[in-house]
Design an enzyme around this catalytic site. Structure first.
Site, PDB file in Angstrom:
ATOM      1  N   ASP A  71       0.821  -1.206   0.000  1.00  0.00           N
ATOM      2  CA  ASP A  71       0.000   0.000   0.000  1.00  0.00           C
ATOM      3  C   ASP A  71       0.859   1.263   0.000  1.00  0.00           C
ATOM      4  O   ASP A  71       2.066   1.213   0.283  1.00  0.00           O
ATOM      5  CB  ASP A  71      -0.974   0.010   1.195  1.00  0.00           C
ATOM      6  CG  ASP A  71      -0.347  -0.526   2.481  1.00  0.00           C
ATOM      7  OD1 ASP A  71       0.894  -0.511   2.581  1.00  0.00           O
ATOM      8  OD2 ASP A  71      -1.095  -0.966   3.363  1.00  0.00           O
ATOM      9  N   ASN A 140      -8.051  -2.770  13.823  1.00  0.00           N
ATOM     10  CA  ASN A 140      -9.428  -3.025  13.355  1.00  0.00           C
ATOM     11  C   ASN A 140      -9.501  -4.248  12.429  1.00  0.00           C
ATOM     12  O   ASN A 140     -10.513  -4.464  11.777  1.00  0.00           O
ATOM     13  CB  ASN A 140      -9.988  -1.786  12.634  1.00  0.00           C
ATOM     14  CG  ASN A 140      -9.205  -1.443  11.367  1.00  0.00           C
ATOM     15  OD1 ASN A 140      -8.242  -2.137  11.023  1.00  0.00           O
ATOM     16  ND2 ASN A 140      -9.606  -0.392  10.686  1.00  0.00           N
ATOM     17  N   HIS A 142      -7.616  -4.774   9.730  1.00  0.00           N
ATOM     18  CA  HIS A 142      -7.266  -4.578   8.316  1.00  0.00           C
ATOM     19  C   HIS A 142      -5.956  -5.291   7.969  1.00  0.00           C
ATOM     20  O   HIS A 142      -5.092  -5.491   8.816  1.00  0.00           O
ATOM     21  CB  HIS A 142      -7.246  -3.090   7.916  1.00  0.00           C
ATOM     22  CG  HIS A 142      -6.099  -2.282   8.416  1.00  0.00           C
ATOM     23  ND1 HIS A 142      -6.189  -0.914   8.637  1.00  0.00           N
ATOM     24  CD2 HIS A 142      -4.804  -2.591   8.722  1.00  0.00           C
ATOM     25  CE1 HIS A 142      -5.026  -0.455   9.040  1.00  0.00           C
ATOM     26  NE2 HIS A 142      -4.175  -1.445   9.101  1.00  0.00           N
ATOM     27  N   GLU A 147      -9.829  -1.945   4.685  1.00  0.00           N
ATOM     28  CA  GLU A 147     -10.517  -1.621   5.923  1.00  0.00           C
ATOM     29  C   GLU A 147     -11.753  -2.522   6.084  1.00  0.00           C
ATOM     30  O   GLU A 147     -12.205  -3.148   5.112  1.00  0.00           O
ATOM     31  CB  GLU A 147     -10.931  -0.141   5.893  1.00  0.00           C
ATOM     32  CG  GLU A 147      -9.753   0.831   5.809  1.00  0.00           C
ATOM     33  CD  GLU A 147      -8.973   0.974   7.124  1.00  0.00           C
ATOM     34  OE1 GLU A 147      -8.823  -0.008   7.869  1.00  0.00           O
ATOM     35  OE2 GLU A 147      -8.489   2.096   7.378  1.00  0.00           O
TER      36      GLU A 147
END
Ligand code: F6R
Length: 266
Positions: A71, A140, A142, A147
């Site tokens: 990313d 979270n 990811h 996400e």
């Protein structure tokens, strides 16, 4: 090769980094033109230190390796200190001999990002696919910047970052206005196509995400749970990240059995 999901609770972050670096170096020995998928963030830094050391002290060459990062932020110049290009140069690429033309990042600039993302995917395919993908995990759940509620079949694309991810990474920006709210990330479908996945997780902050990923249902609400569908994934956890696993003793026993039955793999 049998399909497997291995859960290794490591004695320390250093042990996890030793094991992951050893896997990368063993893969490189058997395939000098290895295709590696890299992550950024604090988690893989110990692995990168070990790879740089293997190059400097043991003469290990990455001269035929190709790399794809997971990313990159949209809206930061490539030379911004918080860009993942700079991160990778600082922690790995400046310390090894991977040719600059073999290094790839997801596209973050240009009028047609969607078609640039398709070209990035085509490039991965043209290189024969990713042999070994390193991952961290967000608090979270990811992976990459996929996400919660990302399609489990997603490909490389631009994602809106959640408030949780923005808060987790806010510490890197002196000026909060500079923090990017978008990133281009490999998709979950892209990650699942890597031949092997090595995910490290450290700290209690990740413990719930780790439990949900490993012991919860496969759900887009915890993107890392998609790894349950992968035939060759290993989780390298410190004791804090492993602390909420309900089958913790079982994973320890399975690791001991593996060491006994297949010492070269353990
Ligand atoms: C970064 C990436 C993210 C991180 C995750 C954990 O390339 O893919 O999924 O792995 O946000 O970040 P750290 O390691 O900083 O806790």
């Amino acid at each position: 090769m049998l399909s497997r999901m291995r859960i290794l609770e490591c004695a320390s972050r250093d042990e996890a980094a030793d094991l992951v670096a050893a896997e990368v170096l063993a893969a490189l020995r058997s395939k000098p033109d290895l295709v590696l998928g890299f992550a950024t963030g604090s988690t893989p830094v110990g692995v990168y230190e070990r790879l740089v050391r293997a190059h400097r002290e043991d003469g290990v060459s990455f001269g035929r390796v190709t790399t794809f990062n997971l990313d990159e932020y949209v809206g930061l110049s490539p030379d911004h200190p918080c860009s993942y290009r700079i991160f990778m140069r600082r922690h790995l690429f400046d310390g090894i001999d991977v040719p600059p033309q073999n290094i790839h990042f997801p596209p973050v600039e240009g009028a047609d990002l969607a078609s640039a993302c398709r070209e990035f995917e085509a490039r991965i395919r043209a290189c024969g696919g990713i042999d070994l993908q390193l991952l961290g995990i967000g608090s979270n759940g990811h992976i990459g910047f996929n996400e919660p509620t990302s399609s489990l079949a997603s490909r490389t694309r631009v994602m809106t970052l959640t408030d949780k991810t923005l808060a987790d990474n806010a510490r890197f920006y002196a000026d909060p206005g500079e923090q990017p709210r978008l990133a281009t990330t490999m998709g979950i479908g892209t990650i699942l196509e890597a031949r092997r996945v090595l995910l490290q997780s450290f700290g209690f902050k990740k413990a719930l995400a780790v439990r949900t990923a490993i012991e919860g249902s496969v759900s887009s609400f915890c993107p890392a749970s998609a790894l349950q569908m992968h035939p060759d994934v290993t989780f390298y956890l410190d004791s804090e990240s492993a602390s909420l696993l309900t089958m913790r003793d079982y994973y320890r026993r399975a690791r001991e059995d593996e060491a006994r039955l297949a010492p070269e793999d353990a």
